[in-house]
Design an enzyme around this catalytic site. Structure first.
Site, mmCIF file in Angstrom:
data_model
loop_
_atom_site.group_PDB
_atom_site.id
_atom_site.type_symbol
_atom_site.label_atom_id
_atom_site.label_comp_id
_atom_site.label_asym_id
_atom_site.label_seq_id
_atom_site.Cartn_x
_atom_site.Cartn_y
_atom_site.Cartn_z
ATOM 1 N N LYS A 73 0.834 -1.211 0.000
ATOM 2 C CA LYS A 73 0.000 0.000 0.000
ATOM 3 C C LYS A 73 0.864 1.255 0.000
ATOM 4 O O LYS A 73 0.659 2.172 -0.803
ATOM 5 C CB LYS A 73 -0.919 -0.035 1.234
ATOM 6 N N ARG A 87 -3.147 3.056 8.763
ATOM 7 C CA ARG A 87 -3.472 1.761 8.167
ATOM 8 C C ARG A 87 -2.226 0.901 8.066
ATOM 9 O O ARG A 87 -1.132 1.405 7.828
ATOM 10 C CB ARG A 87 -3.975 1.938 6.716
ATOM 11 N N GLY A 107 -8.430 -7.403 4.650
ATOM 12 C CA GLY A 107 -9.230 -7.675 5.841
ATOM 13 C C GLY A 107 -8.453 -8.230 7.002
ATOM 14 O O GLY A 107 -9.000 -8.457 8.079
ATOM 15 N N MET A 119 -5.526 -6.920 8.386
ATOM 16 C CA MET A 119 -4.891 -5.967 9.278
ATOM 17 C C MET A 119 -5.888 -4.867 9.639
ATOM 18 O O MET A 119 -6.916 -4.703 9.004
ATOM 19 C CB MET A 119 -3.678 -5.354 8.572
ATOM 20 N N ARG A 158 -3.803 -1.284 -6.139
ATOM 21 C CA ARG A 158 -3.009 -2.513 -6.073
ATOM 22 C C ARG A 158 -3.468 -3.426 -7.190
ATOM 23 O O ARG A 158 -4.557 -3.241 -7.736
ATOM 24 C CB ARG A 158 -3.188 -3.214 -4.723
ATOM 25 N N HIS A 209 -16.210 -8.837 2.116
ATOM 26 C CA HIS A 209 -15.157 -9.729 2.618
ATOM 27 C C HIS A 209 -15.287 -11.135 2.028
ATOM 28 O O HIS A 209 -14.323 -11.705 1.506
ATOM 29 C CB HIS A 209 -15.233 -9.787 4.151
ATOM 30 N N SER A 234 12.187 -43.184 -11.456
ATOM 31 C CA SER A 234 11.052 -42.324 -11.147
ATOM 32 C C SER A 234 11.090 -42.079 -9.645
ATOM 33 O O SER A 234 10.929 -43.011 -8.855
ATOM 34 C CB SER A 234 9.753 -43.013 -11.567
ATOM 35 N N CYS A 252 7.022 -39.077 -9.500
ATOM 36 C CA CYS A 252 5.630 -39.519 -9.553
ATOM 37 C C CYS A 252 4.932 -39.422 -8.202
ATOM 38 O O CYS A 252 3.852 -39.943 -8.022
ATOM 39 C CB CYS A 252 5.541 -40.950 -10.096
ATOM 40 N N TYR A 297 10.739 -35.444 -16.550
ATOM 41 C CA TYR A 297 9.299 -35.267 -16.493
ATOM 42 C C TYR A 297 8.791 -35.251 -15.059
ATOM 43 O O TYR A 297 9.485 -35.671 -14.138
ATOM 44 C CB TYR A 297 8.571 -36.357 -17.293
#
Lengths: 874, 874
Positions: A23, A93, A102, A104, A337, A455, A763, A830, A850
């Site tokens: 911010k 803020r 929401g 802070m 933002r 929210h 693998s 895998c 892979y």
């Protein structure tokens, strides 16, 4: 040079987000590109860390810097904090490095006290406004900075309204508000045992501390965990001169997205409220108006705002989420933002921005958070089922997707339901940050109040979770735990279904359907394929999964588990017979019965995978997993097999293991019962022959699990090769097949050079490798793993995100040793990690060929694989 | 240069044992130093390997070499194989690289046939001798080379003896023997379906093949496994001209050790038989005479033999085991080798040889096989108990030691008993190589027949197993499975006790006593300490074990497990209460009750270990191990704790784990229940304070088990340090203590650099590290591990001998990473491997500071540690 902790907006820029927070950095940037930003300064994240380092105190040098910047601000504004003539009021803020909506806390109107409220009344010529601002400030300060429960103030407010017969807050007159201020100060004194602070500088320091403290409030901690935000970043604090959207009918406040955050459509999307402060929009108390209607109310402000949105989007090269306030027709930008968006919007915006020439393909690929794709890849409601379903209400389509579940009315109940294995929908009047954990655990969220930027809507979209918000058709009775509409009552535990794309709420369970890659999604995925180097395969044990994966772009099967085929009702008797055999001959007979069934399994899969590799893992689990444990099944098995119950039970006990994970399984079975793998090898090659004769191109890879020593693989490979080569010779066929191994035992990584001599491929089976490297049983670790992650002893659950410092080291070693003797050995992964973005990047860097993951994760893996390449180009 | 496969004795020397085998190399050596060795040649071990490589055929070039050497031999001897005038007869013997007594097969008198037997009769003027030799040859050849069961020939012999009313073989006359030869040839023809081979060269080639084949007979394989002899060495074959100890009363044969192999006494020790061939001595059929009595029978031969024994011992610098034959008063040496001996003899001989200036201390240290010490470190019979015990018989003290067990009469029954967990004594008329496995499994061996060099005696001494041989006081009835003496009958399964040092056999179980290091053993151990660099500590959980270990030279405690203290009857209720506590408060109360008990444990141990380090491992096992599982105990627990049975059962189920090895245990307990380790830390430091006040020097090391991540250790260490430092401050005491960790999870090795930052020491817990690195549950691996070792998929059981290629790599990595951040970090090992010689050498090479092992293994570890240094000096 001495450390600097406080920066005026003129001193910062957008690249300083690690110092100023997101911010603060953007306020600085906007200030410097000449946008109308209320003046102010930012206390850096370093100051927050310094605060925690010093046992929760703000160092003197930081206090000095703050006072200096405050002095500058007063001079610029020509006002004095707490001044008796033209008092300066401030907003305080938080501003973290990564947006935490929401999470802070904010304090507005700081600087008001018994003196300055009079001065404000005088300077604005609006006494009601001044006292309204003062009572809001007292409440907010008491709640946020001092921890006094909000309801105490709300009760006082309600009492006055009741006494006076008011329904709206706006009905309160100046005297009522003065009375309320008095009451509020009394509440403060009763709770805190001291007077409400009249010194504005004391107010300011307490507010700053409150922001610092809120960095470690439980909601913030949960949010950070959920979003992988490091806990040592700290938050900045933005101190800004107040502007007022609640100064009357020429004032207002709103939020807007430069494009539609739900669909990505290139059209401004937002809401505003006249005569209101910012919280009123997001809190969902009053229902705001669409941004387009601002044009009629205040055309000049609207035009200016539209110009600014365009400037901001072009400046940041991304869709912006902008907060603004109009004070007496003058427009101020309070924040900008990069806007949160759904996965679908994310893709559409990224692809559109490429089309508009603003970003390139690689940038577009980097714009998508791979995990977010998840929401696009989950089933939607089936249209037939949808047509038959009963709509009971319609709300705002706040976050797309389809969700079914039992209704619960608070976060705890949803968490409990999740722990019981139930799918649930969180139903709330409106959500607040306290609901975060419930939102994580729910399939979907339904609220009765609040708009598209409430929210519930913002957080759900961020999570990729289905949400219907502001559904005023329903009454949510949180006390009696039921939803009521005109016609129906739905009680806790009953099913509803939510369509987050239409806003419809259905009674009962609505069937879902498959999804596919089309349009911009497909375009993006094609770009991903263009840049990625890792192949993406899938884990699939049956033709259905294999088909689904191919649709999502799978380039082969990386793991086909054969044991799942054994559990089939037709087969389990033969499997059990095999296990209970006393002699090799009996076992061979049982295996002979299984052979044609296994063969068919493989033919079916080969057909689907025509031309693509199919990696088949031979039997892995310990044999006792196939035996029954309840008396009834044992009895019927005894009858069908003509073996006594006691004999079967004895065998079950014999096979039982203390630590089955580390027991007689995987290739160890093939050392003691070679005939099992030999049967499977026959089934594979017979299946391959059958498919080949149909004109299908078959590429089987035979994978031996749990090898820990090269000699194991050697003797098993010899058996399999002999079996296969005999069959091929007899059939006079030539089919290319390879034989390799899972690398899932630490010792296999350590001796990978020896194993590679016997293996065509490795693998990495990261599930078991993680279990053994950590010494965690996945089935048991639940008892402590949660605590480990919560206390940050581990950064992540290592079963979800590959542990690069430990398990990763073994993989790197295994890959290096394997290549040292066989440079072209094929390397893959895998385990579950094959579909997890950071783990995929690791695989890329470790030189694997892979990754393999579940079908629905294939697009995530493709995108992650592309991002891995792009990230590491730099 | 073409490969050479056959060497005449003149071409070899003692250093060629890998080519010529031990026997061949020594025959060559003796030939070359001028000793009277019958001429001959050796077919090399390479030829054996070539034979196996060529699918069990002897290559032509090897056959040519053999024929050439045979020609040379015939020329030197002036005789012809199968000749009609002065026939050359040969012995064919195996000769492996490492002595394998009784394992390999021998054929004597080769070259006899229907023609040459007549020539032999003529040339020796002894027709009876010629035919006796011929029938022996036919039987031996048929048995050894052709596999015809020996009993078939023995039956034929018995029939003739019966028919003629003879009791001794020597009563057979020439005609009887001719008849027997005929019968034997008939048996051969019936079994083999062809005539007994008359061509001596065919006989020779078949005999050579038989030797090669015998390399892989099951007994040989068992022996190799038992003695760690690689299976790819192969055996050589020695072809030697025959000399005859059975040519009448001026001939004889014997074996002798240059020192006493049982005690080490420097005095010739041996036996001989007149008019006999070598097998007659070792087979135990006739009872031989003591070597000293040869002096009277044949003084000249005796003197020459004594001179030669002295030459040989000085030449080989070690006690020799010599075989000799006297043919018509002429002495021949048939074999010499380093004699097998008991551990006690081994030490005495080595120390004496140093005293005699023949070898130095280091050589003496290298002479002792560390594992052999085991037999010296096991309890002997307690003298009081021994005085009260009933001697039922007395045999030869063939191999020292004390053994108690149930009697069994064949190898299979002993193996079965062992598998049931019973201790047993193998009782046989006489043992043969078929009994090897039974001998391995028995506590002791008792035979009724055979002398000090009989099979039973030699093999038992080699194994360090107690043996009483040639015990003619007893009748061994193998059929009815009982031992009978004049007075008692002992049936299968009843207990006896054997004293291998006195030869006494006792009825029932005799109590054993502790042993200690004295005399030469102590001297040798002191030399070991002089050369070793690794510290040797012990694993001890109580003062008794700690004391025993100190007696054996332990330099500290490397692992004191605290959980064993919890199982005590007095404590388990408090432990269970702690586990079943629902709240922290309840748990603290239960722990408070345990605290004084734990404190006393530690004080007691500190007293014993005064001045030596004591490494205490905090609680390790999963909590469910402490809970009861039988209904009765649960019920009584329920009553004493006032908690319902169902509540207790629920908790037991809650705590149950799928894979407890990988579950909620070790430091993971301290993460979820920090109060447990805090109590233990209090007990340790309170105990240390108490002991210090008594004037005892306390050096506690606190060890955290199962750490896999540095942060675990960090938070636990902080708790412990705080606890201890608070107590020390309050008591105003200063006690040096250290906090470190077990390294037993693979990930701990991989991240040892991070862990080292938090640790004062690492102790490699190789038991668990082996389990996790291999993925073997020690409790379950029995189902396949035997097969893995038998099929040589693994060289060794990795739980006995450290797997250097896998687990060892992790240890090396852990040590390296640990030292990289903390060069002086103390490194040790506390798994079972800490007492295993090859593993100890590994630890030395990996740069560890100490090993820790069970008390009785401490001397083995000290010796191994010294050998590690000496070996690696070279």
């Amino acid at each position: 040079m001495e450390a600097k902790y406080v920066y005026s907006f003129e001193e910062g820029n957008k690249d300083m987000r690690y110092v100023l927070g997101g911010k603060g950095a953007n306020l600085a940037e906007m200030t410097n590109i000449g946008l109308p930003v209320p003046q102010g300064f930012t206390i850096s994240t370093d100051a927050c860390n310094d605060y925690y380092k010093n046992n929760e105190t703000i160092s003197d040098n930081i206090i000095n810097e703050i006072e200096e910047k405050l002095k500058e601000l007063q001079e610029k504004q020509g006002k004095t904090l707490g001044g008796e003539i033209n008092p300066l009021l401030l907003s305080v803020r938080s501003g973290a490095v990564f947006s935490m909506p929401g999470m802070m806390d904010t304090i507005l109107n700081l600087g008001l006290n018994d003196t300055s409220v009079v001065a404000l009344a005088n300077s604005t010529q609006n006494e009601r406004f001044a006292y309204d601002s003062y009572r809001r400030f007292i409440q907010m300060f008491s709640d946020v900075a001092m921890g006094i429960p909000k309801y105490k103030f709300e009760n006082a407010l309600d009492k006055i309204k009741e006494a006076k017969g008011y329904t709206l807050d706006t009905e309160l007159n100046v005297e009522d508000l003065k009375e309320l201020v008095k009451k509020y100060k009394e509440i403060y004194t009763k709770e805190i045992k001291s007077q409400f602070p009249q010194d504005p500088k004391e107010q300011l320091m307490l507010a700053i501390k409150a922001v610092f403290k809120s960095w470690n409030n439980p909601r913030a901690i949960v949010y950070r965990k959920l979003n992988d935000i490091p806990s040592d970043l700290g938050t900045a604090v933005n101190i800004q001169s107040m502007v007022f959207g609640n100064m009357g009918e020429t004032s207002g406040t709103g939020v807007a997205f430069t494009r539609n955050p739900s669909t990505g459509e290139n059209k401004i999307f937002g809401e505003f409220l006249m005569n209101a402060q910012g919280e009123d929009v997001v809190a969902g108390i009053r229902t705001p108006k669409d941004i387009s209607s601002l044009k009629e109310v205040m055309p000049k402000a609207y035009d200016e705002f539209m110009k600014i949105t365009s400037i901001l989007e072009n400046h940041y090269k991304d869709m912006q989420d902008i907060e603004f306030t109009i004070e007496n027709e003058k427009l101020y930008i309070l924040q900008t933002r990069n806007g949160k968006r759904t996965a679908g919007a994310s893709i559409n915006i990224a692809v559109d921005l490429v089309g508009e020439g603003i970003i390139n393909e690689k940038e577009a690929i980097m714009r998508i958070e791979p995990k977010q794709l998840d929401q696009l890849l989950h089933p939607r409601f089936e249209s037939k089922s949808l047509n038959e379903a009963t709509v009971i209400a319609k709300g705002l389509p706040a976050s797309p997707g389809a969700a079914c579940g039992k209704v619960y009315f608070n976060a705890e109940d949803v968490v409990d339901a999740k722990n019981r294995g139930e799918e649930s929908i969180l139903v709330r009047l409106e959500t607040s940050p306290e609901d975060i954990e419930g939102m994580v655990c729910a399939e979907g969220i339904l609220t009765a109040r609040g708009g598209m930027t409430s929210h519930a809507a913002v957080v759900a979209r961020g999570m990729g979770k289905c949400c219907v918000a502001g559904c005023s058709d329903i009454k949510v009775d949180e006390y009696n735990k039921e939803i009521r509409t005109e016609d129906v009552v739905i009680k806790e535990g009953e099913y509803i279904s939510l369509d987050g794309s239409s806003g419809c709420v259905y009674i009962g369970k609505v069937e879902k359907t498959e999804v596919s890659l089309t349009g911009n999604f497909e375009k993006l995925m094609n770009w991903a394929n263009k840049y990625k180097s890792l192949m993406v395969r899938t884990n699939a044990d049956n033709p259905r999964d294999a088909k689904a994966a191919i649709k999502f772009g799978a380039e082969g099967i990386g793991l086909c588990r054969t044991e799942h085929m054994f559990f089939d009702e037709d087969r389990i008797p033969a499997v059990r017979e095999m296990i209970l055999s006393k002699t090799l001959e009996q076992r061979l007979v049982a295996l002979e019965r299984l052979l044609p069934m296994q063969q068919k399994d493989f033919v079916d899969i080969f057909r689907v995978m025509d031309g693509k590799s199919v990696n088949i893992r031979l039997l892995d689990p310990p044999l006792h997993e196939f035996l029954p444990h309840d008396d009834e099944t044992i009895k019927s098995l005894s009858e069908s097999m003509k073996v006594s119950v006691s004999e079967i039970k004895r065998r079950i006990v014999d096979l039982d293991e203390f630590n089955p994970m580390l027991g007689h399984r995987g290739c160890r079975l093939a050392i003691t019962f070679p005939e099992i793998y030999i049967m499977q090898a026959k089934a594979i090659i017979n299946g391959a022959i059958e498919a080949t004769k149909e004109g299908i191109k078959v590429m089987p890879e035979i994978m031996i699990p749990l090898v820990g020593e090269a000699k194991e693989l050697k003797v098993i490979k010899e058996d399999i090769k002999e079996t296969i080569d005999n069959i091929l010779e007899k059939e006079n066929m030539k089919i290319d097949y390879t034989i390799g191994t899972m690398i899932e035992v630490p010792r296999a990584c350590l001796t990978a050079d020896e194993i590679a001599k016997e293996a065509d491929f490795f693998s990495f089976g990261t599930n078991d490798l993680t279990q053994m490297t950590f010494g965690y049983s996945r089935d048991d670790a639940g008892k402590f793993l949660g605590e480990y992650v919560n206390r940050e002893l581990l950064e992540k659950d290592p079963f979800e995100v590959l542990d690069q410092r430990g398990v990763g080291k073994l993989i790197e070693l295994g890959a290096k040793l394997g290549k040292s003797v066989k440079p072209n050995i094929k390397l893959g992964i895998c385990g579950e990690h094959g579909g997890e973005p950071s783990s995929i990047e690791f695989c890329y860097k470790a030189g694997l060929d892979y990754v393999s993951c579940s079908p629905y994760r294939v697009p995530i893996a493709r995108l992650s694989a592309a991002q891995a390449v792009i990230k590491n180009e730099k």
